[in-house]
Design a protein around this motif. Structure first.
Motif, PDB file in Angstrom:
ATOM      1  N   THR A   1       0.809  -0.865  -0.002  1.00 22.63           N
ATOM      2  CA  THR A   1       0.026   0.343  -0.092  1.00 22.63           C
ATOM      3  C   THR A   1       1.093   1.311   0.211  1.00 22.63           C
ATOM      4  N   THR A   2       0.414   1.574  -0.561  1.00 24.21           N
ATOM      5  CA  THR A   2       1.070   3.630  -0.362  1.00 24.21           C
ATOM      6  C   THR A   2       1.008   4.450   1.003  1.00 24.21           C
ATOM      7  N   THR A   3      -0.294   4.063   1.886  1.00 24.35           N
ATOM      8  CA  THR A   3      -0.186   4.520   2.826  1.00 24.35           C
ATOM      9  C   THR A   3       0.462   3.339   4.597  1.00 24.35           C
ATOM     10  N   LYS A   4       0.184   3.809   5.539  1.00 30.37           N
ATOM     11  CA  LYS A   4       0.395   3.133   6.652  1.00 30.37           C
ATOM     12  C   LYS A   4      -1.038   1.767   7.289  1.00 30.37           C
ATOM     13  N   ASP A   5      -1.936   2.073   6.718  1.00 28.81           N
ATOM     14  CA  ASP A   5      -3.315   1.888   6.479  1.00 28.81           C
ATOM     15  C   ASP A   5      -3.206   0.279   5.938  1.00 28.81           C
ATOM     16  N   LYS A   6      -3.634  -0.820   6.867  1.00 24.71           N
ATOM     17  CA  LYS A   6      -3.962  -2.434   6.472  1.00 24.71           C
ATOM     18  C   LYS A   6      -4.728  -1.730   5.471  1.00 24.71           C
ATOM     19  N   PRO A   7      -4.726  -2.636   4.021  1.00 20.60           N
ATOM     20  CA  PRO A   7      -5.604  -2.769   2.897  1.00 20.60           C
ATOM     21  C   PRO A   7      -6.988  -3.304   3.547  1.00 20.60           C
ATOM     22  N   PRO A   8      -8.030  -2.425   3.205  1.00 22.99           N
ATOM     23  CA  PRO A   8      -9.677  -3.182   3.159  1.00 22.99           C
ATOM     24  C   PRO A   8      -9.471  -5.116   3.647  1.00 22.99           C
ATOM     25  N   LEU A   9     -10.093  -5.706   4.135  1.00 22.41           N
ATOM     26  CA  LEU A   9     -10.093  -7.244   4.024  1.00 22.41           C
ATOM     27  C   LEU A   9     -11.100  -7.828   2.650  1.00 22.41           C
ATOM     28  N   ASP A  10     -11.549  -7.379   1.807  1.00 19.66           N
ATOM     29  CA  ASP A  10     -12.313  -7.133   0.745  1.00 19.66           C
ATOM     30  C   ASP A  10     -11.552  -7.063  -0.822  1.00 19.66           C
ATOM     31  N   GLU A  11     -10.264  -6.411  -0.430  1.00 23.23           N
ATOM     32  CA  GLU A  11      -8.918  -6.268  -1.246  1.00 23.23           C
ATOM     33  C   GLU A  11      -7.700  -7.616  -1.135  1.00 23.23           C
ATOM     34  N   VAL A  12      -8.286  -8.057  -0.274  1.00 21.00           N
ATOM     35  CA  VAL A  12      -6.524  -9.459  -0.111  1.00 21.00           C
ATOM     36  C   VAL A  12      -7.775 -10.654  -0.046  1.00 21.00           C
ATOM     37  N   VAL A  13      -7.266 -11.734  -0.584  1.00 21.76           N
ATOM     38  CA  VAL A  13      -7.723 -12.962  -0.234  1.00 21.76           C
ATOM     39  C   VAL A  13      -6.608 -13.975  -0.308  1.00 21.76           C
ATOM     40  N   CYS A  14      -6.954 -14.895   0.781  1.00 22.31           N
ATOM     41  CA  CYS A  14      -5.975 -16.029   0.612  1.00 22.31           C
ATOM     42  C   CYS A  14      -6.420 -16.825   0.054  1.00 22.31           C
ATOM     43  N   VAL A  15      -6.131 -18.671   0.390  1.00 27.14           N
ATOM     44  CA  VAL A  15      -5.472 -19.400   0.040  1.00 27.14           C
ATOM     45  C   VAL A  15      -5.902 -20.704   0.383  1.00 27.14           C
ATOM     46  N   LEU A  16      -7.055 -21.395  -0.040  1.00 28.72           N
ATOM     47  CA  LEU A  16      -7.302 -23.504   0.702  1.00 28.72           C
ATOM     48  C   LEU A  16      -6.289 -23.108   0.761  1.00 28.72           C
ATOM     49  N   ALA A  17      -5.395 -23.936   1.780  1.00 31.50           N
ATOM     50  CA  ALA A  17      -4.190 -24.635   2.166  1.00 31.50           C
ATOM     51  C   ALA A  17      -3.881 -25.422   1.273  1.00 31.50           C
ATOM     52  N   ASP A  18      -4.943 -26.270   0.974  1.00 31.84           N
ATOM     53  CA  ASP A  18      -4.951 -27.774   0.502  1.00 31.84           C
ATOM     54  C   ASP A  18      -3.939 -27.319  -1.388  1.00 31.84           C
ATOM     55  N   PHE A  19      -4.748 -26.204  -1.769  1.00 31.86           N
ATOM     56  CA  PHE A  19      -4.210 -25.437  -3.144  1.00 31.86           C
ATOM     57  C   PHE A  19      -3.141 -24.448  -3.073  1.00 31.86           C
ATOM     58  N   THR A  20      -1.977 -24.798  -2.086  1.00 30.80           N
ATOM     59  CA  THR A  20      -0.923 -24.583  -2.105  1.00 30.80           C
ATOM     60  C   THR A  20       0.138 -25.057  -1.695  1.00 30.80           C
ATOM     61  N   ASP A  21       1.783 -24.621  -2.401  1.00 29.09           N
ATOM     62  CA  ASP A  21       3.200 -25.813  -1.840  1.00 29.09           C
ATOM     63  C   ASP A  21       3.913 -24.994  -1.662  1.00 29.09           C
ATOM     64  N   ALA A  22       4.339 -25.527  -1.109  1.00 31.85           N
ATOM     65  CA  ALA A  22       6.077 -24.747  -0.575  1.00 31.85           C
ATOM     66  C   ALA A  22       6.765 -23.459  -1.627  1.00 31.85           C
ATOM     67  N   CYS A  23       7.628 -22.225  -1.247  1.00 28.31           N
ATOM     68  CA  CYS A  23       7.755 -21.789  -1.681  1.00 28.31           C
ATOM     69  C   CYS A  23       9.132 -21.661  -1.236  1.00 28.31           C
ATOM     70  N   GLU A  24      10.159 -20.213  -2.167  1.00 29.26           N
ATOM     71  CA  GLU A  24      11.521 -20.177  -2.231  1.00 29.26           C
ATOM     72  C   GLU A  24      12.509 -19.046  -2.552  1.00 29.26           C
ATOM     73  N   ASP A  25      12.505 -18.826  -2.290  1.00 29.31           N
ATOM     74  CA  ASP A  25      13.123 -17.272  -3.049  1.00 29.31           C
ATOM     75  C   ASP A  25      14.067 -17.262  -4.413  1.00 29.31           C
ATOM     76  N   GLU A  26      13.928 -16.580  -4.962  1.00 25.40           N
ATOM     77  CA  GLU A  26      14.188 -16.716  -5.942  1.00 25.40           C
ATOM     78  C   GLU A  26      14.989 -14.946  -6.467  1.00 25.40           C
ATOM     79  N   GLU A  27      15.040 -14.531  -7.016  1.00 27.04           N
ATOM     80  CA  GLU A  27      15.590 -13.421  -7.084  1.00 27.04           C
ATOM     81  C   GLU A  27      15.246 -11.726  -6.871  1.00 27.04           C
ATOM     82  N   SER A  28      16.283 -11.044  -6.591  1.00 27.57           N
ATOM     83  CA  SER A  28      15.752  -9.878  -5.766  1.00 27.57           C
ATOM     84  C   SER A  28      15.199  -8.582  -6.571  1.00 27.57           C
ATOM     85  N   VAL A  29      14.119  -8.588  -6.291  1.00 31.48           N
ATOM     86  CA  VAL A  29      13.662  -7.152  -7.454  1.00 31.48           C
ATOM     87  C   VAL A  29      13.909  -5.728  -7.386  1.00 31.48           C
TER      88      VAL A  29
END
Length: 411
Positions: free
Chosen positions: A14-42
């Motif tokens: 975000t561009t402010t210190k405020d947390k984003p509204p909950l209706d703008e953030v979505v999480c994923v059911l854990a069964d449909f996720t897998d482990a990740c790792e760092d790839e490269e610095s952006v």
């Protein structure tokens, strides 16, 4: 933090210190996720120790289901928290190969993206086709214990032992006749081919097209010490050299996403936008004698760039190998099912494509670099052992990338 049973797959900015509204953030059911790792610095900042790093699935290969989500994680130098609690997506569909290209589509992708390869103008050792090396020019199969009676190899390699790994029981070598041996070392650029393995990657959302190039001979290495270029005698020479370029294509758009350039025992992923092109086709440069691939002309030094000591990898525009027009031969596409692509017999040869080269490294280094101070000779010897000494070359199926993702400096 994601609620129980769910995972976050990225960071919301975000561009402010405020947390984003909950209706703008979505999480994923854990069964449909897998482990990740760092790839490269952006992005990173030395001032406050903050950095953002692109993420990729931690397990990547033809049997892995992790999907690249295109997200990133963040790190704060002062934080003692775990590096990331993020995940990538996971393709759990039973039909996870449904987006993979069929054989006709594979040929269309190769027609669009197969690379143009520049060989160095001062490199006498060119690629060839495998049948040219076997049947037409007398490559020999040796067996441990009966080295005096080698077997000529037939054109398709069907008399080569299959499977069994590389325990040193068998190996290939050039013809015995000295004149023929020297001629075969130089390869046959006019008839050379790129042998293609098509494989599923990133949970079936991408296809990797690995183009394998065979060279009958890998030439001697050269070192750079300050302003000096020093030939290293026999060091770096070996019979039978396999190198490859891998094209990663989106299974949704058909776009070329990235290109992997093999560089001896490792390699580099390049974004498609970072490469040179002739039309729609990327350009790769094969280094002089060693045949590692790089994205542009010039010198790449393996070693200590600050001291100016290392092994030279020189690239320049010499002869070109145009891999279009039937010069790409698809030899493996396991995901299509049995019988769709007939793998040549030589692909199942898991032994050495050349004998193990044996020579006294210290003596070769001292002979080639006797004008240098002792400490420089010792440093160069260490680099040679790290970069150029191996058990002898093996074929494509024995490389880790045959079933897994390409190896990069991180792995």
């Amino acid at each position: 933090m994601a609620p129980d049973g769910y995972r976050a797959v990225g960071i919301a900015v975000t561009t402010t210190k405020d947390k984003p509204p909950l209706d703008e953030v979505v999480c994923v059911l854990a069964d449909f996720t897998d482990a990740c790792e760092d790839e490269e610095s952006v992005w990173s900042s030395d001032k406050d120790g903050f950095s953002a790093t692109a993420l990729r699935p931690a397990v990547r290969g033809i049997d892995a289901r992790g999907v690249h989500a295109g997200t990133f994680g963040v790190h704060v130098q002062s934080s003692t928290a775990a590096t990331t609690t993020l995940a990538c997506l996971k393709n759990n569909s039973r039909a996870y190969t449904s987006c993979m290209p069929d054989l006709a589509q594979l040929h269309a992708l190769l027609a669009a993206y197969s690379p143009q390869v520049y060989l160095h103008p001062n490199d006498p050792y060119m690629p060839s086709s495998v049948p040219w090396y076997f049947f037409e020019n007398g490559a020999l199969l040796y067996q441990n214990g009966s080295q005096t009676a080698p077997t000529p190899v037939v054109a398709d390699g069907s008399n080569l032992p299959q499977g069994g790994g590389n325990g040193g029981a068998y190996w290939l070598d050039l013809p015995v006749d000295k004149g023929q041996r020297e001629r075969v070392k130089k390869g046959d650029l006019a008839g050379a081919k790129a042998y293609v393995q098509a494989k599923l990657m990133l949970g079936g959302t991408a296809t990797d097209l690995a183009l394998w190039f065979f060279y009958p001979f890998n030439g001697p290495a050269r070192a750079k010490v300050g302003p000096l270029t020093i030939p290293l005698g026999m060091i770096g020479e070996h019979v039978g050299d396999w190198e490859h370029v891998t094209l990663r294509v989106s299974n949704f758009s058909g776009d070329l996403l990235r290109v992997y350039l093999s560089e001896h025992s490792t390699g580099t992923w390049m974004e498609a936008s970072q490469l040179e092109y002739i039309g729609s086709r990327p350009v790769a440069y094969a280094s002089r004698s060693g045949h590692a691939f790089y994205p542009k002309e010039g010198l790449v030094l393996q070693g200590d760039s600050k001291l100016g000591i290392g092994i030279r990898n020189d690239c320049a525009k010499g002869s070109m190998m145009d891999t279009s027009g039937g010069r790409c031969e698809v030899v493996s596409a396991e995901y299509l099912g049995a019988g769709k692509v007939a793998e040549p017999a030589w692909l199942g040869f898991e032994r050495g494509w050349g004998p193990k080269e044996e020579y006294d490294i210290g003596r070769e280094i001292n002979r080639a670099t006797r004008i240098l101070p002792r400490k420089m000779r010792e440093r160069l010897g260490q680099l040679v052992k790290e970069l150029l000494v191996g058990e002898g070359p093996t074929g494509p199926k024995m490389k880790g990338s045959w079933r897994n993702d390409e190896r990069d400096p991180k792995t």
